[in-house]
Write a protein that holds these residues in place. Structure first.
Motif, PDB file in Angstrom:
ATOM      1  N   ALA A   1      56.062   9.058 -12.122  1.00  0.00           N
ATOM      2  CA  ALA A   1      56.021   8.523 -10.755  1.00  0.00           C
ATOM      3  C   ALA A   1      54.617   8.586 -10.172  1.00  0.00           C
ATOM      4  O   ALA A   1      54.179   7.675  -9.462  1.00  0.00           O
TER       5      ALA A   1
ATOM      6  N   ARG B   1      56.401   3.236  -4.242  1.00  0.00           N
ATOM      7  CA  ARG B   1      55.936   4.288  -5.164  1.00  0.00           C
ATOM      8  C   ARG B   1      56.074   5.675  -4.526  1.00  0.00           C
ATOM      9  O   ARG B   1      56.430   6.640  -5.214  1.00  0.00           O
TER      10      ARG B   1
ATOM     11  N   ASN C   1      59.644   6.661  -4.793  1.00  0.00           N
ATOM     12  CA  ASN C   1      60.003   7.026  -6.167  1.00  0.00           C
ATOM     13  C   ASN C   1      59.490   8.414  -6.510  1.00  0.00           C
ATOM     14  O   ASN C   1      60.175   9.204  -7.185  1.00  0.00           O
TER      15      ASN C   1
ATOM     16  N   ARG D   1      61.658  10.947  -4.793  1.00  0.00           N
ATOM     17  CA  ARG D   1      62.922  11.060  -5.513  1.00  0.00           C
ATOM     18  C   ARG D   1      62.767  11.914  -6.771  1.00  0.00           C
ATOM     19  O   ARG D   1      63.623  12.764  -7.077  1.00  0.00           O
TER      20      ARG D   1
END
Length: 510
Positions: free
Chosen positions: A322, A374, A377, A380
């Motif tokens: 990521a 991004r 993400n 996450r």
């Protein structure tokens, strides 16, 4: 002008060189297994040592394969059932398929380290613009058919470790899948053993009720004879008939439970109930005593804990994936082959052609704005890692609880079994005295019935305690990770029908 182009060329080459220097550098945080609170010894093991002496594990038997812990019970029928289950259980086959799936994903991720090479052949119909041919705007360029036979090469430079972190995550996922396979395998082995001992416990209960029905029938004959001789009233006959019918009903209830247990065992073996039949054999009390060992060994031996740890490692690597999305990506492409206006001229030396650089898009891509995709993400991925850390620590706590629960069960069941044995002896003596006194006419038949009911209840409780002790022994072995002793053997393979990760010991002596 030449100097300026040289400076620009140097700048481009310098930039590419700098990017190649950072190629393969991982953006993932340094992975370390999170610390967990761990006691120096199990509480129940200390109580057992204090009350019953110190456990002394017997030496492992060289004739027993590593991980075949059920052989410590010395039951050939159980050994055969375990082998059949490992070979035919469908849940285990599904777990093995999931391992293959994870290995396929790992292989797919690893392919990112290598260039992708494709080949193609075929015609295209195209019309170039006048400007691309150096003609005036109103120039006429005729459409043409071009035949191409070429190979293309594409390669993504592993800038900032995106590819390597993806591979690390896929590798950890594959390791987790293998640990989950071993967990399913251990659960299957334990379920087979538990169902087997439960079946033998029901066999013992059925044997007890069979003998009870025989005794009740003999008692009814005796009461009936005394009634016919005029020594007693019809009330005693009715009570004797009721006791016989009750014993027969209880025997049928046990038979019903045994049939269901046999069916469950058949499913574990990968068979339909119609294909499986287990001859009745009463349970023999289990005398296997399992040393708990050190709590720290659970982190090495329990496959579910290993799976939770590998899930953390995969989540940690995905944080690096990521993060790498915030940095430039570099893709190298090229094509070479033949191109001609007719098929007959296609493979002539003069028809050769090549292309360096992407046909569409750019070689170097730098992310600028994506509306926070991004960042979301990355958040996450970090949250997933935190969740996996919490799951890992919770799994360790559950493992400690399961070991303590089964250690306390076995310790208390041992004391309870001894007390129940005394109860069986006392109830048998009371029933014997009551029958004698009834024959002498000093007590009523109702008191005989109460005494015989106490015998049946105490005997049945003793049988159930023996079954609970066997099941708790299996549960303890399962809680300890499937065996005890040296845990440093080779890992179990999904292609193998028997585990090889742990060494079982023979019966432990006090």
């Amino acid at each position: 002008m030449k100097t300026m182009w040289m400076k620009r060329g140097f700048g481009v080459s310098g930039l590419l060189g700098a990017l190649l220097v950072v190629a393969g550098c991982s953006m993932a945080p340094t992975y370390e297994t999170p610390a967990v609170s761990m006691p120096t010894a199990f509480k129940e093991a200390a109580l057992a040592s204090h009350e019953a002496g110190t456990w002394k594990p017997a030496q492992p038997s060289e004739a027993v394969a590593r991980g075949e812990w059920w052989k410590a019970f010395g039951d050939a029928t159980l050994d055969r059932l375990e082998t059949e289950a490992l070979a035919a259980n469908q849940s285990l086959k599904a777990a093995a398929a999931r391992v293959k799936e994870a290995r396929g994903v790992q292989q797919q991720a690893r392919a990112g380290l290598f260039p992708k090479i494709d080949a193609g052949f075929g015609p295209t119909r195209e019309k170039a613009s006048p400007a691309s041919q150096g003609l005036p705007a109103d120039g006429n360029v005729a459409p043409q058919t071009l035949w191409r036979a070429q190979a293309t090469v594409a390669y993504e430079v592993d800038l900032f470790g995106r590819v390597s972190d993806s591979i690390a995550a896929a590798r950890a996922d594959a390791d987790q899948s293998e640990a989950l396979f071993r967990s399913v395998q251990l659960a299957l082995q334990a379920d087979v053993a538990q169902n087997y001992f439960n079946l033998r416990e029901l066999d013992a209960e059925q044997d007890l009720f069979t003998r009870t029905v025989t005794l009740r029938a003999e008692a009814l004959k005796l009461v009936q004879r005394r009634f016919e001789e005029g020594d007693i009233g019809e009330l005693d006959v009715a009570r004797a008939k009721a006791e016989l019918a009750t014993a027969q009903s209880d025997a049928l209830a046990v038979a019903r439970l045994r049939a269901a247990s046999e069916h469950s065992l058949a499913i574990l073996l990968g068979k339909t109930p119609a294909e499986f039949d287990m001859p009745a054999r009463p349970l023999v009390p289990v005398g296997v005593q399992i040393p708990a060992g050190l709590p720290s060994a659970l982190l090495e031996r329990r496959p579910d804990i290993a799976a939770a740890e590998r899930a953390m490692a995969a989540a940690n690597a995905r944080i690096g994936v990521a993060k790498s999305a915030f940095f430039p990506s570099l893709s190298l492409t090229g094509a070479g082959g033949f191109e001609a206006g007719s098929l007959g001229d296609l493979f002539k030396w003069s028809s050769r052609t090549f292309l360096l650089g992407p046909l569409a898009g750019t070689m170097l891509s730098l992310p600028i704005f994506d509306g926070g995709a991004r960042s979301g993400n990355l958040a996450r991925a970090r949250a997933q890692y935190e969740e996996d850390v919490a799951n890992y620590r919770q799994q360790v706590l559950v493992a400690f609880q399961e070991v303590e629960d089964n250690l306390s069960n076995l310790r208390l069941l041992s004391d309870q079994t001894r007390a129940q044995g005394d109860a069986v002896k006392a109830s048998n003596r009371a029933a014997q005295l009551s029958r004698t006194q009834y024959q002498e006419g000093s007590i009523s038949y109702l008191e005989v019935i109460d005494a015989e009911r106490s015998v049946l209840q105490s005997q049945r409780s003793a049988v159930q305690l023996a079954g609970a002790q066997a099941v708790s022994t299996v549960n303890l072995i399962r809680a300890l990770g499937g065996g005890w002793g040296d845990a440093g053997g080779p890992a179990t393979s999904p292609q193998q029908s028997a585990p090889q990760s742990l060494t079982p010991a023979t019966v432990a002596a006090r």
